[in-house]
Design an enzyme around this catalytic site. Sequence first.
Site, PDB file in Angstrom:
ATOM      1  N   ARG A  76      17.759   0.243   3.814  1.00  0.00           N
ATOM      2  CA  ARG A  76      18.948  -0.326   3.174  1.00  0.00           C
ATOM      3  C   ARG A  76      19.986   0.743   2.883  1.00  0.00           C
ATOM      4  O   ARG A  76      21.151   0.579   3.170  1.00  0.00           O
ATOM      5  CB  ARG A  76      18.567  -1.014   1.858  1.00  0.00           C
ATOM      6  CG  ARG A  76      17.926  -2.355   2.058  1.00  0.00           C
ATOM      7  CD  ARG A  76      17.336  -2.849   0.792  1.00  0.00           C
ATOM      8  NE  ARG A  76      16.363  -1.892   0.283  1.00  0.00           N
ATOM      9  CZ  ARG A  76      15.523  -2.126  -0.706  1.00  0.00           C
ATOM     10  NH1 ARG A  76      15.546  -3.278  -1.326  1.00  0.00           N
ATOM     11  NH2 ARG A  76      14.663  -1.210  -1.096  1.00  0.00           N
ATOM     12  N   LYS A 135       2.567  -0.365  -6.505  1.00  0.00           N
ATOM     13  CA  LYS A 135       3.320  -1.463  -7.149  1.00  0.00           C
ATOM     14  C   LYS A 135       2.322  -2.513  -7.622  1.00  0.00           C
ATOM     15  O   LYS A 135       1.297  -2.704  -6.977  1.00  0.00           O
ATOM     16  CB  LYS A 135       4.212  -2.180  -6.124  1.00  0.00           C
ATOM     17  CG  LYS A 135       5.396  -1.432  -5.621  1.00  0.00           C
ATOM     18  CD  LYS A 135       6.122  -2.344  -4.618  1.00  0.00           C
ATOM     19  CE  LYS A 135       7.280  -1.647  -3.934  1.00  0.00           C
ATOM     20  NZ  LYS A 135       7.775  -2.438  -2.786  1.00  0.00           N
ATOM     21  N   SER A 180      13.204  -7.427  -3.353  1.00  0.00           N
ATOM     22  CA  SER A 180      12.289  -8.404  -3.959  1.00  0.00           C
ATOM     23  C   SER A 180      12.345  -8.294  -5.478  1.00  0.00           C
ATOM     24  O   SER A 180      12.242  -9.306  -6.182  1.00  0.00           O
ATOM     25  CB  SER A 180      10.862  -8.146  -3.475  1.00  0.00           C
ATOM     26  OG  SER A 180      10.776  -8.338  -2.096  1.00  0.00           O
ATOM     27  N   HIS A 198      14.382  -9.290   4.524  1.00  0.00           N
ATOM     28  CA  HIS A 198      13.163  -9.157   5.351  1.00  0.00           C
ATOM     29  C   HIS A 198      13.281 -10.052   6.590  1.00  0.00           C
ATOM     30  O   HIS A 198      12.911  -9.649   7.693  1.00  0.00           O
ATOM     31  CB  HIS A 198      11.921  -9.600   4.565  1.00  0.00           C
ATOM     32  CG  HIS A 198      11.595  -8.765   3.365  1.00  0.00           C
ATOM     33  ND1 HIS A 198      11.286  -9.301   2.135  1.00  0.00           N
ATOM     34  CD2 HIS A 198      11.521  -7.420   3.215  1.00  0.00           C
ATOM     35  CE1 HIS A 198      11.029  -8.321   1.282  1.00  0.00           C
ATOM     36  NE2 HIS A 198      11.171  -7.168   1.899  1.00  0.00           N
TER      37      HIS A 198
HETATM   38  O1  PNS Z   1       7.248  -3.294   1.008  1.00  0.00           O
HETATM   39  P1  PNS Z   1       6.652  -1.997   0.567  1.00  0.00           P
HETATM   40  O2  PNS Z   1       5.924  -2.155  -0.758  1.00  0.00           O
HETATM   41  O3  PNS Z   1       7.635  -0.855   0.531  1.00  0.00           O
HETATM   42  O4  PNS Z   1       5.540  -1.645   1.684  1.00  0.00           O
HETATM   43  C1  PNS Z   1       4.739  -0.492   1.573  1.00  0.00           C
HETATM   44  C2  PNS Z   1       3.515  -0.636   2.502  1.00  0.00           C
HETATM   45  C3  PNS Z   1       2.687  -1.853   2.099  1.00  0.00           C
HETATM   46  C4  PNS Z   1       3.997  -0.788   3.926  1.00  0.00           C
HETATM   47  C5  PNS Z   1       2.667   0.675   2.379  1.00  0.00           C
HETATM   48  O5  PNS Z   1       2.259   0.835   1.057  1.00  0.00           O
HETATM   49  C6  PNS Z   1       1.458   0.657   3.311  1.00  0.00           C
HETATM   50  O6  PNS Z   1       1.589   0.895   4.496  1.00  0.00           O
HETATM   51  N1  PNS Z   1       0.282   0.350   2.757  1.00  0.00           N
HETATM   52  C7  PNS Z   1      -0.946   0.275   3.535  1.00  0.00           C
HETATM   53  C8  PNS Z   1      -1.852   1.465   3.198  1.00  0.00           C
HETATM   54  C9  PNS Z   1      -1.354   2.733   3.856  1.00  0.00           C
HETATM   55  O7  PNS Z   1      -1.395   2.891   5.064  1.00  0.00           O
HETATM   56  N2  PNS Z   1      -0.853   3.654   3.021  1.00  0.00           N
HETATM   57  C10 PNS Z   1      -0.341   4.929   3.457  1.00  0.00           C
HETATM   58  C11 PNS Z   1       1.139   4.832   3.720  1.00  0.00           C
HETATM   59  S1  PNS Z   1       1.757   6.473   3.796  1.00  0.00           S
END
Ligand code: PNS
Length: 163
Positions: free
Chosen positions: A92, A43, A130, A19
């Site tokens: 990745r 998650k 992570s 990150h």
């Molecule tokens: O590190 P991650 O868990 O892959 O990140 C995912 C994250 C937090 C970026 C995604 O779940 C997100 O954008 N959440 C905010 C809510 C949202 O906009 N959801 C729709 C995404 S299609």
Amino acid sequence: MKQKNAIYPGSFDPITKGHMDIIKRSAKMFDKLYVAVLTNSSKSCCFTIEERMEMMRKCTSDMQNVEVCTFSGLLAEYAKKIDVVTSIRGLRAVTDFEYEFQMALTNKKINKELETIFLTTNSKYMYLSSSIVKEIARNGGDISDFVPSVVLDDIKNRLQRKD
Ligand code: PNS
């Protein structure tokens, strides 16, 4: 269109050197980078939002153009609110692609101004996640190669705590 600001959203549960590599490279590309520490509803996070934000602040404290933030609701709506049209994600491997592609297209459907830029992860960190960090730390392994040194103890102490 000139893009001066960008947002890098993620769970960062916990932050890894992978990150940090994306943050450093993005901070060079944009005048201002918002790092959004969020809850991914699919998650269950191990660290609280406050813990993850605190670690992110420690890791970016010397980076003048990085602001750590959080929000509830949709990324696409938040980006509109703060006038950001670029979202950064790290890729990745091909296994990341389907999920990332779906997320980028969904975000664009909700907010047609929002572009997602993918940065390929430094090959040193291709395998890193992570989840792997948590698994190693919980089993008493050495995670010093995987997480920024400034948060190493925070992560170790938290994950080796039995609660
Ligand atoms: O590190 P991650 O868990 O892959 O990140 C995912 C994250 C937090 C970026 C995604 O779940 C997100 O954008 N959440 C905010 C809510 C949202 O906009 N959801 C729709 C995404 S299609």
